[in-house]
Design a protein around this motif. Sequence first.
Motif, PDB file in Angstrom:
ATOM      1  N   GLY A  12      -4.903 -11.541   7.210  1.00 13.06           N
ATOM      2  CA  GLY A  12      -6.144 -11.032   6.648  1.00 13.06           C
ATOM      3  C   GLY A  12      -7.417 -11.579   7.253  1.00 13.06           C
ATOM      4  O   GLY A  12      -8.514 -11.216   6.809  1.00 13.06           O
ATOM      5  N   THR A  53     -11.465  -7.329   0.522  1.00 17.66           N
ATOM      6  CA  THR A  53     -10.900  -6.657   1.689  1.00 17.66           C
ATOM      7  C   THR A  53     -10.036  -7.608   2.503  1.00 17.66           C
ATOM      8  O   THR A  53      -8.901  -7.276   2.885  1.00 17.66           O
ATOM      9  N   HIS A  54     -10.556  -8.802   2.788  1.00 17.61           N
ATOM     10  CA  HIS A  54      -9.787  -9.772   3.578  1.00 17.61           C
ATOM     11  C   HIS A  54      -8.503 -10.161   2.845  1.00 17.61           C
ATOM     12  O   HIS A  54      -7.426 -10.240   3.455  1.00 17.61           O
ATOM     13  N   GLU A  56      -6.880  -8.476   0.476  1.00 15.82           N
ATOM     14  CA  GLU A  56      -5.955  -7.339   0.371  1.00 15.82           C
ATOM     15  C   GLU A  56      -5.219  -7.098   1.684  1.00 15.82           C
ATOM     16  O   GLU A  56      -4.010  -6.800   1.687  1.00 15.82           O
ATOM     17  N   ARG A  57      -5.911  -7.236   2.784  1.00 16.07           N
ATOM     18  CA  ARG A  57      -5.230  -7.089   4.074  1.00 16.07           C
ATOM     19  C   ARG A  57      -4.183  -8.185   4.262  1.00 16.07           C
ATOM     20  O   ARG A  57      -3.097  -7.934   4.803  1.00 16.07           O
ATOM     21  N   ASP A  61      -0.116  -7.594   4.532  1.00  8.30           N
ATOM     22  CA  ASP A  61       0.597  -8.067   5.710  1.00  8.30           C
ATOM     23  C   ASP A  61       1.790  -8.929   5.331  1.00  8.30           C
ATOM     24  O   ASP A  61       2.840  -8.893   5.987  1.00  8.30           O
ATOM     25  N   SER A  68       2.745  -0.096   7.666  1.00  2.40           N
ATOM     26  CA  SER A  68       1.422  -0.065   7.055  1.00  2.40           C
ATOM     27  C   SER A  68       1.541   0.040   5.533  1.00  2.40           C
ATOM     28  O   SER A  68       2.346   0.807   5.007  1.00  2.40           O
ATOM     29  N   GLU A  70      -0.905  -0.716   1.633  1.00  6.34           N
ATOM     30  CA  GLU A  70      -2.206  -0.959   1.037  1.00  6.34           C
ATOM     31  C   GLU A  70      -2.039  -1.871  -0.166  1.00  6.34           C
ATOM     32  O   GLU A  70      -1.180  -1.636  -1.020  1.00  6.34           O
TER      33      GLU A  70
END
Length: 375
Positions: A12, A53-54, A56-57, A61, A68, A70
């Motif tokens: 992230g 955002t960071h 969640e990514r 991962d 991919s 979400e």
Amino acid sequence: MTGDGTRSVRAGLPDPVAHEPTLPGPVFAAHFHLPGEATGPYTYGRDTNPTWTHLERAIADLESPDESAEAIVFASGMAAISAVLLSQARAGDTVVLPDDGYQALPLVREQLEAYGIEVRTAPTADDAQLAHLDGARLLWIETPSNPGLDVCDVRRLARAAHDAGTLVAVDNTLATPLGQRPLDLGADFAVASGTKGLTGHGDLLLGYVVCRDADLAARVRKWRKVVGAIPGPMEAWLAHRSLATLHLRADRQAANALALAEALAERAEVTGLRYPGLPSDPSYRLACAQMRRFGCVVSFDLPDRGFAERFLDALRLVDDATSFGSVRSTAERRGRWGGDAVGEGFIRFSVGAEDAPDLIADVERALDEAGKQRP
């Protein structure tokens, strides 16, 4: 493919920017500049935040490194659980829950039924939920179960559920994504309380949902917007910071949990011992087939309530507290809360990152003291 340690440390993180921190600090904002007709990724603080955002990514991962996916983060694990169930089920639908799962699930059942949703329940062990899938909208799996530590076959249940047109959600709180990846096992949703082992310091509340289907994710994200169950930016930043040590904590705590379970197996006053990583555990072979680490929780029974309370009081390196997954060991007599089908002497022990010999010595001394004081 990178290893768990590399992924945990790097997950992230944004692309490097000269003279900026590796992990940007929390963004405190209720609103963002929106000049003219311009739109962008950040508009209002209930919808999006760069700190989320960071994180969640990073979580996506970890839960789905090869495909991919979400992630949607929430203010708590219960917010995440509720978002999946209530964004997918409608009046007249049927949901299948475990009857031996997290203590708050009966409260969820009451709310679902109040909304006109039929709820069926079955134990985690022996894949008993298979018998209740007919016509169900969603199957909720918790494996290993909390607090009993039973394990079910996620692949088998997911195949059967999908054949019946049923969505599958797996509570991955106890295992963490380094111990188990429900999406790889066939689940539609991986759900967890980030309060526990994911962040591991017992100092924040957080939940998340991860899925690979964009439409399912959109429905969950919309539910978060509607109810406003959002994490604070500081909590999200602390959670992301904590991920860098997840692999270290997971390995140390699992090794300590196995060592403690082996020691407890030699104690005459301990019965009903459960730990999925213990070769003598009824779930060991199945756990080995779908888990890469077995978690930090050990459960067992002591002779009675008084013995259990004396044991907990005698511990010096272990806090008498609820929750699990912290680097500091905790234990509790689970029956004090009611609601779990456990005996009065049932102990849920969350093994921390202390030195195993010290921890085992403390537990054995506390057992000895509790036995001496027995009336």
